[in-house]
Enzyme design. Structure first.
Site, mmCIF file in Angstrom:
data_model
loop_
_atom_site.group_PDB
_atom_site.id
_atom_site.type_symbol
_atom_site.label_atom_id
_atom_site.label_comp_id
_atom_site.label_asym_id
_atom_site.label_seq_id
_atom_site.Cartn_x
_atom_site.Cartn_y
_atom_site.Cartn_z
ATOM 1 C CE1 TYR A 44 -19.031 58.674 49.937
ATOM 2 C CE2 TYR A 44 -16.941 58.069 49.924
ATOM 3 C CZ TYR A 44 -17.791 58.978 49.832
ATOM 4 O OH TYR A 44 -17.567 60.247 49.827
ATOM 5 C CG PHE A 50 -17.352 74.229 25.068
ATOM 6 C CD1 PHE A 50 -18.261 74.425 23.993
ATOM 7 C CD2 PHE A 50 -17.706 73.925 26.361
ATOM 8 C CE1 PHE A 50 -19.413 74.171 24.143
ATOM 9 C CE2 PHE A 50 -18.828 73.730 26.266
ATOM 10 C CZ PHE A 50 -20.023 73.804 25.482
ATOM 11 C CB THR A 51 -19.489 78.016 26.967
ATOM 12 O OG1 THR A 51 -19.929 76.751 27.049
ATOM 13 C CG2 THR A 51 -19.804 78.700 25.814
ATOM 14 C CG ASP A 79 -13.447 69.260 25.193
ATOM 15 O OD1 ASP A 79 -14.058 68.031 25.205
ATOM 16 O OD2 ASP A 79 -14.267 70.245 25.325
ATOM 17 C CE LYS A 81 -21.710 67.679 25.400
ATOM 18 N NZ LYS A 81 -21.580 68.207 26.978
ATOM 19 N NE ARG A 119 -23.413 77.560 22.250
ATOM 20 C CZ ARG A 119 -23.085 76.966 23.402
ATOM 21 N NH1 ARG A 119 -22.765 75.791 23.622
ATOM 22 N NH2 ARG A 119 -23.500 77.443 24.463
ATOM 23 C CG PHE A 142 -24.880 80.494 26.935
ATOM 24 C CD1 PHE A 142 -23.546 80.836 27.293
ATOM 25 C CD2 PHE A 142 -25.480 79.181 27.087
ATOM 26 C CE1 PHE A 142 -22.826 79.599 27.612
ATOM 27 C CE2 PHE A 142 -24.631 77.976 27.338
ATOM 28 C CZ PHE A 142 -23.206 78.442 27.635
#
Ligand code: F0G
Length: 457
Positions: free
Chosen positions: A72, A124-125, A215, A258, A382, A449
């Protein structure tokens, strides 16, 4: 002579795909409300919905899973991950999160106060939503070329620094907690920022005492574009460029799903100890203890190995090479796509592809559904659906870019798959005049979306 981008790996295990016929797909997409997010993956042939969490792990990463220390607290894998982030990205402090938006949530809550402005190189969303939920207003200060699908400017991820400085003067530096800087810019079509622009951004923000939060979801792909196109970087390795980018920023949010080649995971990385202390405290409320933040030990191990693999020149050259292969095929066939070709996917310009469909009849959403119907290839909208509604007026946001994204997972599909995708896009293009728009029949409150439903007009 241009050298081939052939893959620096061979295939050790395969996952069978199932082919559907036209009548089946017609039923599946109708049942999904013409939203490709609502399809079952077993009904998809080539899945280009996203490059997020869909990459193939290496044998080293799979072996790493067996080294999971599922304690943990204080897992060995956390320390390996921390060390790897410090080595390749240079950030001092690391807080793991379950994925990118977990880190966006933490940093937004820590740095943004009600009424603040957060300027960035396009939204970005999830990033923008967390900024808004924390009381901030996102302001787009990307270079104007980014909103023009036709512009072939190589660094469409650059900031418009004059516009940014005007905003700082107008609102006051104390209302701007940080600049939101993405490498590469997803919503612009996977477009990179140059190191020259980033250095100038650093100088400007230093002048006003404003932080830069990075980001870094696709930082290695951005670094590769710098190596290819920016003067003075052709002899630097991608790893060196990645390090330099990070060194110009104060902290980062990362969706490891990614660039970093894993199925799940993310982190917040910071250089400021006080911000880190707050993040380390807040993470236990929303994600988990600060040495796992929602990730299993084994996943942190796979991530540490994935980061190392992601910055290798051979890897990134083949990854982007495959995307370019598909992009060039489409360009040669006269398909309108965002130029230059993005690093993680091809973005089809739906306004040009379906010029007879008004933006509020959802041309990109329609095109993604048609593509699935044609061949079982799954893409993503998009455009106006992703852009959501204006916070004040409640009307749709009408973005300049109305795109369908063909996102290429890393190390997953072959060149022949890319050929099938190109053939299908061309076949839909050839009957484009018969295609009609849609209306929205269900609209969720957040990030519509993902779950909205439509019917054909
Ligand atoms: N930032 C960028 C630039 C992204 O592309 C994403 C995710 C995130 C942040 C959020 O990370 O999903 O791990 O919470 N993009 C995915 C996509 C969903 O398909 O482009 P997350």
């Amino acid at each position: 002579m241009k050298k081939s981008w052939a893959e620096p790996y061979k295939i050790k295990m395969v996952e069978p795909l199932y082919m559907t016929n036209y009548d089946e797909r017609k039923k599946f997409i109708e049942d999904a409300g013409y939203n490709t997010f609502l399809l079952k993956s077993k009904d998809v042939y080539i899945d280009l919905l996203t490059d997020s969490g869909t990459s193939a792990m290496s044998d080293r990463q799979w072996a790493g899973l067996m080294l999971g220390d599922e304690a943990y607290a204080g897992s060995e894998n956390f320390f390996h991950l921390e060390e790897t982030i410090q080595k390749y990205y240079g950030y001092k402090y690391v807080v793991p999160t379950h994925q990118g938006r977990g880190a966006e949530h933490l940093i937004s809550q820590i740095l943004i106060k009600d009424g603040d402005y957060v300027p960035g190189n396009m939204y970005f969303t999830t990033t923008r939503l967390h900024q808004e939920l924390a009381g901030g207003t996102f302001v787009d200060v990307i270079t104007p070329e980014a909103h023009d699908a036709e512009s072939e400017f190589k660094f469409k991820g650059n900031f418009d620094l004059e516009k940014l400085e005007q905003l700082i003067i107008e609102k006051g530096a104390n209302r701007i907690p940080y600049i939101s800087m993405a490498t590469t810019v997803n919503m612009a079509g996977g477009q990179p920022i140059s190191l020259g622009n980033l250095k100038a951004l650093r100088a400007l923000t230093n002048k006003y005492g404003i932080k830069i939060i990075h980001d870094m979801t696709r930082v290695a792909e951005n670094a590769y574009r710098i190596q290819q196109y920016e003067e003075g970087f052709e002899h630097k390795s991608v790893a060196e460029i990645v390090f330099e980018i990070c060194s110009l920023t104060d902290g980062a949010t990362m969706s490891s799903k990614k660039d970093a080649l894993v199925s799940i995971g993310g982190f917040l990385a910071l250089n400021d100890y006080e911000d880190f202390e707050e993040a380390r405290n807040l993470v236990v409320v929303y994600e988990g203890l600060h040495t796992y933040g929602g990730m299993a030990g084994r996943d942190m191990e796979a991530l540490a190995i994935g980061i190392t693999e992601s910055v290798q020149d051979n890897h990134i050259r083949a990854r982007v090479g495959q995307v370019e292969y598909l992009g060039e095929k489409l360009l040669n066939a006269g398909i309108p796509i965002v130029k230059p070709i993005g690093t993680h996917g091809i973005f089809i310009d739906a306004k040009k592809f379906l010029p007879h469909i008004a933006q509020d009849k959802f041309p990109a959403q329609t095109l993604a559904a048609e593509l699935y119907l044609d061949s079982g290839v799954r893409a993503m909208e998009r455009g106006i659906v992703s852009a959501g509604r204006n916070k004040e007026t409640g009307d749709h946001n009408y973005p300049e870019l109305e795109l369908v994204r063909l996102t290429i997972p890393r190390r997953v599909y072959t060149q022949a798959h890319m050929d099938v995708v190109a053939e299908s896009v061309i076949s839909v293009f050839n009957r484009r005049t018969e295609i009609k728009g849609m209306e929205m029949t269900y609209e969720p409150t957040y990030l519509r979306f993902f779950q909205a439903k439509f019917k054909k007009l």
